[in-house]
Design an enzyme around this catalytic site. Sequence first.
Site, short mmCIF file in Angstrom:
data_model
loop_
_atom_site.label_atom_id
_atom_site.label_comp_id
_atom_site.label_asym_id
_atom_site.label_seq_id
_atom_site.Cartn_x
_atom_site.Cartn_y
_atom_site.Cartn_z
N CYS A 1 87.87 130.97 4.44
CA CYS A 1 88.46 129.73 4.94
C CYS A 1 87.69 129.20 6.13
CB CYS A 1 89.93 129.93 5.29
SG CYS A 1 90.24 131.23 6.49
N HIS B 1 93.86 131.79 10.19
CA HIS B 1 93.50 130.98 9.02
C HIS B 1 92.90 129.66 9.51
CE1 HIS B 1 93.54 129.24 5.04
NE2 HIS B 1 94.27 128.22 5.47
#
Length: 811
Positions: A199, A750
Amino acid sequence: MRYKGGPAIPRRLILQGDLNKNFIVEVYPLCLKVIDSRDNTLSVIQISKKASIHELYDKVCAIHKLEQEKITIWDYFNKRKYSRLTVLDRTLEEYNLQMDQEILLEVPFDGSQTPAFRKESTGNELALVPMQPSRSSVTIAGGPALSNGYSAGHSSNLIQGNSFNSVLTDLDDGYDLLSTMTKGDKGGLAGLQNLGNTCFMNSAIQCLVHTRPLHEYFLQDYSEEINKQNPLGMHGELAVAFGELLRKLWSSGRTPIAPRAFKGKLARFAPQFSGYNQHDSQELLAFLLDGLHEDLNRVKQKPYIEAKDADGRPDEEFASECWQNHKARNDSIIVDVCQGQYKSTLVCPYCRKVSVTFDPFMYLSLPLPLSVTRTMTISVFCGDGSALPMPYTVSVLKRGCFKDLSQALNTACCLKSDESLLLAEVYEHRIFRYLEKLFEPLSMIKDDGHIVAYRLPKNHDELTRIEIIHLGNAKGTSDILSSGDRKLFGAPLVTCLPEGAQTAADIQIAIHKVLAPLLRRRSNFSINHVNTNKENGCATGVNVDRPVNSCNSQFESRNHKDKIELEQMTCGESSFHLFLTDEKGLSSSPIENDFIIKFDQSLKVLLDWTDKEKELYDASYLEDLPVVYKVGLAVKKTRQESVSLFSCLEAFLKEEPLGPDDMWYCPRCKEHRQATKKLDLWKLPDILVVHLKRFSYSRYIKNKLDTFVNFPIHNLDLSKYVKCKDAGLQSHVYELYAISNHYGGLGGGHYSAYAKLIEEDRWYHFDDSHVSPVSEDEIKTAAAYVLFYQRVKVEPKTQPGGPSDPHSPTC
């Protein structure tokens, strides 16, 4: 816990990286899921990513008891046939096989050989290449493609001797540039599949592919600018991989793309991003921008340019020369749109030599003001005995120096013009060291340490300094250090003898004076009765003329001064038991009446506290020094206030000393000095990348700051921060168009991205494969990590003196 006995766990030593080669132990081998096409059964194998395709065939054949000539293995990523694994001497890593992905085993039912291979000459050796047409008519750098997957233009030999990689790039992910577009689809709205903690990479890529000058550049034919000979580059391969990925993202409509080929290039040229661990999107951006620049550098042979000093020339002239020298060696689309210039000023703390340089920058890494300040509590003692010890709490820069702490204390304790502070670190009731090197970093002081400051005359360096160490529970014998129940206590005191003082009686008077605030019988701090007899070497009384401390109201005199009359003492009764000791405190000798102080001598004196001194003075003021910083366990964590982007920029531009590991060689002193450094913005780029330093690392702790930074979306005006006088010809107003976000902490965070489609004037949220519209009001969050701004140009007025829109996006 140590591993004792049991089966051996073999691991392969592999060579990682193309540019910087390093041997590492492959702790986690590649795990592949083998699907048998005959009955769809699933088996799992573990194999090194550096293993060859031949080794893969051997391992699969051993498990399924098959002959290698009668099987074919496909890259079956996302349950789609991408390419046949046929070049037997290539590695699994070169085929971009990912952890836990599937491969397909095909076995013909009639037992005949699968026509998957043919011999193809590549240089001096024979290799096996797939016999299938390219799925795209558009290839690397914009060249037209032939049916066998090779370009008829420049891109056919883009990477000499590595045609296999070109084929793989075209065929990677099984993506069809033409067939996936549907009516009404718009470019730039494709997501990126997460290949396993990628990510961070997806977030950075989405921000870059939505940088308008870059996507316009890579959608054109950029093959002529690829620099394959640059030793600092990646032979053009990184630029090609990024260009291909950008083309897919802008041509796929809303179909998510798996960036396997691009990740494979990263693993080859930047091994720190290989594997499947989480990394920093800003670090990837820094590597990627620098790598793209070197791969696209228009300068094929960099000239040698000798660095020169300003020699008194105007800043404008010297800055222009530095920029031209930089452009003579570095000229690319990245430099054109992403690089600016700042002015760096260094000042030597000794000879005051000033050095000015003008250096390029690719992005601004701004500290958060909450992360750069440090709260410190210091106990201040009056060397003349004018007031009781008092703790002061001040805020200083984390990366500051002892000078910053001294200046903060000067203000806090209202230091007089004829006074100065002497800082010291106390350890086990002794002065461990004096903090006299003003440019030593504050990081040298631990939070659980004890720091004191002594208010002394401004010329204390020219006077005899007396350091007083307190000794209690002793018998008062002459061999005091050998006394069994001796024990040091309290904080040391420091005072100075006046000019001309040189006898033991002078020492007695100075110590009586500095201890006067601790007298138990007092209503203020004026002591009246003094009888000093220096003829016999002792003091019969103490006369302390106390100045008023204007900062401490408890010591202010009001309408009258109370006087304390100290009882008359005989010579023997009034004298302290004093002993002269060495630096380490290993020996001592009594200070006799005939003791004479040598010129420029600093004394360490042991003061033996007898019962009489303890009755007369309150020694509790010398004990329980506060630590520099203590976190209250019961104190609730208050919500951090937001900070503005401008305050972050001002913290970045603030003058600060260099660290001890980053010393500057002063050409005048001919020595390395811990100079002070000041940065100023001089030339701003069209694309301004702002990195917010949310992650802090030290020897003992790692932390992430979730502080909300209030950054402008429109009309970020940096005019007042640009020092170039000629910079007014360009606009210094910027519009935000992309954000790389980080959610969570250091362990399980994230990344995602916000990006604006200029054609639609609308923001979108790119969360790996998922892309969704988002309102402009929602993009300002505490997760913002890297901000991307584009310069807006000033539209000329249509009529002299007429109204006009001052800002519009640069197109």
